[in-house]
Enzyme design. Sequence first.
Site, PDB file in Angstrom:
ATOM      1  N   SER A  33       0.815  -1.218   0.000  1.00 32.31           N
ATOM      2  CA  SER A  33       0.000   0.000   0.000  1.00 32.31           C
ATOM      3  C   SER A  33       0.846   1.264   0.000  1.00 32.31           C
ATOM      4  O   SER A  33       0.338   2.342  -0.324  1.00 32.31           O
ATOM      5  CB  SER A  33      -0.933   0.010   1.214  1.00 32.31           C
ATOM      6  N   ASP A 333      -2.960   8.057   8.220  1.00 35.05           N
ATOM      7  CA  ASP A 333      -4.074   7.321   8.820  1.00 35.05           C
ATOM      8  C   ASP A 333      -3.625   6.376   9.934  1.00 35.05           C
ATOM      9  O   ASP A 333      -4.369   5.502  10.342  1.00 35.05           O
ATOM     10  CB  ASP A 333      -4.837   6.536   7.749  1.00 35.05           C
ATOM     11  N   HIS A 336      -0.220   4.541   7.128  1.00 31.86           N
ATOM     12  CA  HIS A 336       0.427   5.121   5.956  1.00 31.86           C
ATOM     13  C   HIS A 336       0.803   6.574   6.234  1.00 31.86           C
ATOM     14  O   HIS A 336       0.283   7.187   7.170  1.00 31.86           O
ATOM     15  CB  HIS A 336      -0.503   5.032   4.755  1.00 31.86           C
TER      16      HIS A 336
END
Length: 375
Positions: A33, A333, A336
């Site tokens: 991610s 968040d 990340h």
Amino acid sequence: MFRLIHLITIFLTIPTAHSLVDCYTSIFNFGTSLADTGNAILLGKALYAAHFPYGETYFHRPTGRFSDGRLIIDFIAQGLGLPYLPPSLRCSTNSDVAQGVNFAVGGATTLDANFFRDIGINLPANNSLEFQLGWFKDLFPKLCPNPQDCGDIFRKTLFVVGEFGSNDYHTSFFHGKSIEEIRTFVPLIINVIGSTIDVLIKYGARTLVVPGILPTGCSAAYLSVFQSSRSEDYDPLTGCLTYLNEFSEYHNHLLLQELDRLRVLHPHATIIYADYYNAAMRFYRSPYEFGLYGGALTACCGGGGPYNYNASNGCGHDGVTACDNPSWYVSWDGIHLTEAAYRLIADGLLRGPFLSSPITTPCLSLGSGDHPHYE
């Protein structure tokens, strides 16, 4: 005046996108991610990242990136004068892949689902590094429609492999595995990364960037879940969990050893280590120096708690809002990072000391090399 002259000198010596554009014609990226530009969303996974405020800073809409804006791979592409990489699941024609492809998937592990099943963990999906390598092989006819031209194409392609390992560790830690057990996974993970690099070189890759992992102990998610009452567990300079950062350094140490081995095995390839860990530790140690006035450890977008991280009510969920100025924060968040943090890391790679050798070096010898061979 001295400072002004010094800054002007630095500015004039920084390679620009124009000077680099003739070196690389494409980028192929594999990752998690931290580098996904939309594959997870196209697979129907991690749908929280499909909702605002993800993407609010730069794209002004969710794009499948797990951040408020651009990622490290976006800044690398931009720095090399190339377009942002499309997710591989959106590529269907030769023109789609002409300047690069992104195989990264949010949540991707290095080890496959069978490994985790054997240790009592059921993954929601198998988007492992091997799975992404399979995508690359499937797309190979489009990437290289004329096999005789592959050598020329791949000598002008930058391959980015990673980072990998963080999701394997995250999955294991958050399922209650001990750090002692998880340390035994590290050599297995490094071996898979090394095997993947070996395969890519056999397919014709000549320049590969291989990132290490970020300092896990500075993540708002880990700081929230593994809070300790022992002050000695924390780095007094950063507030990060020391033992988790030492674990990240252990992974990176073994990865460096593996890359040294691969360089001996493949002297015709350029294998570059990207030091994400130390590129990031700069702003964890001195956030204000980098304009990160919101702090380094608290998430910009989250559901509350001492680090503004709540696993059951995170960013992208109804009622969860982001901070007013994400560019002041490191953590987006809780897991990340913000575009601002990713920009600083990318700048440290492209312009600073956090690559083991400059990615511009191979531009001087694009005409050399032999023909690839395939599995």
